[in-house]
Structure formats: structure tokens, C-alpha cells
Write a protein that holds these residues in place. Structure first.
Motif, mmCIF file in Angstrom:
data_model
loop_
_atom_site.group_PDB
_atom_site.id
_atom_site.type_symbol
_atom_site.label_atom_id
_atom_site.label_comp_id
_atom_site.label_asym_id
_atom_site.label_seq_id
_atom_site.Cartn_x
_atom_site.Cartn_y
_atom_site.Cartn_z
ATOM 1 N N MET A 1 0.838 -1.194 0.000
ATOM 2 C CA MET A 1 0.000 0.000 0.000
ATOM 3 C C MET A 1 0.877 1.250 0.000
ATOM 4 O O MET A 1 1.778 1.379 0.830
ATOM 5 N N ASN A 2 0.622 2.154 -0.931
ATOM 6 C CA ASN A 2 1.376 3.420 -0.950
ATOM 7 C C ASN A 2 0.886 4.320 0.180
ATOM 8 O O ASN A 2 -0.308 4.461 0.401
ATOM 9 N N TYR A 3 1.823 4.885 0.895
ATOM 10 C CA TYR A 3 1.507 5.599 2.128
ATOM 11 C C TYR A 3 2.320 6.890 2.187
ATOM 12 O O TYR A 3 3.389 6.986 1.585
ATOM 13 N N ALA A 4 1.804 7.901 2.904
ATOM 14 C CA ALA A 4 2.565 9.143 3.104
ATOM 15 C C ALA A 4 2.568 9.486 4.593
ATOM 16 O O ALA A 4 1.553 9.310 5.275
ATOM 17 N N LEU A 5 3.707 9.926 5.057
ATOM 18 C CA LEU A 5 3.905 10.238 6.482
ATOM 19 C C LEU A 5 4.520 11.626 6.618
ATOM 20 O O LEU A 5 5.445 11.959 5.877
ATOM 21 N N LEU A 6 4.012 12.400 7.534
ATOM 22 C CA LEU A 6 4.620 13.716 7.791
ATOM 23 C C LEU A 6 4.859 13.828 9.287
ATOM 24 O O LEU A 6 3.963 13.556 10.090
ATOM 25 N N TYR A 7 6.078 14.192 9.671
ATOM 26 C CA TYR A 7 6.346 14.382 11.097
ATOM 27 C C TYR A 7 7.243 15.587 11.324
ATOM 28 O O TYR A 7 7.908 16.064 10.399
ATOM 29 N N VAL A 8 7.226 16.060 12.547
ATOM 30 C CA VAL A 8 8.188 17.080 12.980
ATOM 31 C C VAL A 8 8.957 16.517 14.178
ATOM 32 O O VAL A 8 8.469 15.615 14.864
ATOM 33 N N SER A 9 10.142 17.063 14.410
ATOM 34 C CA SER A 9 10.935 16.610 15.557
ATOM 35 C C SER A 9 11.875 17.724 15.994
ATOM 36 O O SER A 9 12.055 18.715 15.283
ATOM 37 N N THR A 10 12.468 17.537 17.160
ATOM 38 C CA THR A 10 13.426 18.508 17.685
ATOM 39 C C THR A 10 14.835 17.987 17.430
ATOM 40 O O THR A 10 15.175 16.885 17.872
ATOM 41 N N ALA A 11 15.616 18.761 16.700
ATOM 42 C CA ALA A 11 16.968 18.330 16.340
ATOM 43 C C ALA A 11 17.884 18.361 17.563
ATOM 44 O O ALA A 11 17.739 19.222 18.427
ATOM 45 N N ARG A 12 18.803 17.396 17.622
ATOM 46 C CA ARG A 12 19.817 17.425 18.678
ATOM 47 C C ARG A 12 20.671 18.687 18.506
ATOM 48 O O ARG A 12 20.979 19.079 17.369
ATOM 49 N N GLN A 13 21.009 19.308 19.613
ATOM 50 C CA GLN A 13 21.825 20.524 19.516
ATOM 51 C C GLN A 13 23.228 20.170 19.050
ATOM 52 O O GLN A 13 23.745 19.118 19.391
ATOM 53 N N GLY A 14 23.802 21.063 18.250
ATOM 54 C CA GLY A 14 25.195 20.881 17.850
ATOM 55 C C GLY A 14 25.396 20.053 16.596
ATOM 56 O O GLY A 14 26.529 19.711 16.267
ATOM 57 N N LEU A 15 24.317 19.711 15.889
ATOM 58 C CA LEU A 15 24.484 19.002 14.617
ATOM 59 C C LEU A 15 25.224 19.921 13.640
ATOM 60 O O LEU A 15 24.894 21.110 13.528
ATOM 61 N N THR A 16 26.218 19.372 12.950
ATOM 62 C CA THR A 16 26.994 20.170 12.004
ATOM 63 C C THR A 16 26.434 19.981 10.587
ATOM 64 O O THR A 16 25.640 19.066 10.342
ATOM 65 N N ASN A 17 26.907 20.834 9.678
ATOM 66 C CA ASN A 17 26.519 20.659 8.280
ATOM 67 C C ASN A 17 26.918 19.268 7.783
ATOM 68 O O ASN A 17 26.179 18.639 7.022
ATOM 69 N N ALA A 18 28.075 18.809 8.248
ATOM 70 C CA ALA A 18 28.549 17.477 7.838
ATOM 71 C C ALA A 18 27.600 16.390 8.362
ATOM 72 O O ALA A 18 27.351 15.396 7.665
#
Ligand SMILES: Cc1cc2nc3c(=O)[nH]c(=O)nc-3n(C[C@H](O)[C@H](O)[C@H](O)COP(=O)(O)O)c2cc1C
Length: 146
Positions: A1-18
């Protein structure tokens, strides 16, 4: 079955561009292999992601995503069978909206704020934001579907 999911979350602090780049490359590899598509928005403090594809692949992936320590407070604001795909070109487009002049990072904050008390409004703003991304084809160069 084709399905779509949308969520939001809180990013861990200090994530780098890398870190974000690695996440995108890994996600793209898995998603390409498993015929998943979607878009990931990063605001510096939050993520919003839409994922589309086979439910039997998406469901276990969502559980891995929920357990991922690069973010917390994953709130699913939409999950439903879908007839088509919105992001059929992107195995996982990634937008750092801090660098976008079209999307205000506060939009994602507003969606996060609404997600708890008014999921319908959160979904409406979320889908509108994704429409904007789709219309302007804003996404990271090179993170397109193979
Ligand atoms: C915000 C966010 C979005 C992610 N999106 C995807 C994705 O679209 N596809 C994917 O395979 N992994 C994605 N991941 C990574 C998964 O959480 C997980 O690391 C990956 O499925 C490998 O799981 P494993 O280490 O248990 O094998 C995402 C992680 C985060 C934090």
C-alpha cells in the motif's frame, strides 16, 4: 500500500553541516533502494519530513527514525494511504531552511507548536510549506532520485 507520512521533531543541539550531509546521503541510499521518496526540512532546531512509499517499508523505517538520537520528540502529524506521490523526483530532498529565502524557519516552529494542540492546523501549514518547496523545486543539489 502506498503511504505518506509527515512528522516534525526537535533536532539534537550541535548538529553540524557534515552531520546533515551524512544523514542525507545515507537516507538517499536506503530510500533509492526501497523506492521511497520525500523531503526533509532542517531549521537548525527542528526537522520536518515527508516520506512516501510502501507502508511495509515505511513503518519499520519510522520506528528507526523515532529511535535516532540525532533528534527527539518525533510527532507524526499525518499518516495516510496515498494514491500518488508529491515528491516523486527526490529520494530525499534536503533543505536547510536557514539558507532559504522562500521559507521562514519560524514556519517549522509554528508547525511544531501546533502539532501538540491542533494537529489539523499543523498538517495544513506543513502541507502548504511542502507545496511551496515543490513548486519552487527547492532542494539540495545532487540529492535527487537516481
Ligand atoms: C530527521 C531524520 C530523518 C531521517 N530520514 C531517513 C530516511 O528518509 N531514510 C532512511 O533510510 N533513514 C533516515 N534517517 C536515519 C534513520 O533514523 C536510521 O539511522 C537509519 O534507518 C539506519 O538505521 P539503523 O542504524 O538502525 O540501521 C533519518 C534520521 C533522522 C534523524
Amino acid at each position: 500500500m502506498n503511504y505518506a507520512l509527515l512528522y516534525v521533531s526537535t533536532a539534537r543541539q550541535g548538529l553540524t553541516n557534515a552531520d546533515i550531509e551524512k544523514l542525507a546521503v545515507d537516507a538517499q541510499a536506503f530510500n533509492t533502494q526501497n523506492d521511497l521518496t520525500g523531503l526533509l526540512l532542517y531549521s537548525g532546531t527542528h526537522f520536518m519530513q515527508i516520506l512516501e512509499g510502501n507502508y511495509d517499508v515505511l513503518n519499520p523505517l519510522l520506528n528507526r527514525i523515532i529511535d535516532d538520537d540525532r533528534h527527539s520528540d518525533v510527532r507524526v502529524i499525518m499518516g495516510a494511504p496515498a494514491t500518488g506521490r508529491l515528491f516523486d523526483k527526490w529520494s530525499m530532498g534536503v533543505i536547510d531552511i536557514r539558507n532559504s529565502d522562500r521559507i521562514d524557519p519560524l514556519t517549522v516552529q509554528a508547525i511544531v507548536d501546533q502539532a501538540e494542540c491542533d494537529p489539523d492546523t499543523a498538517e495544513a501549514i506543513g502541507m502548504k510549506t511542502l507545496d511551496l518547496c515543490r513548486f519552487f523545486e527547492i532542494h539540495t543539489e545532487g540529492v535527487t532520485r537516481a
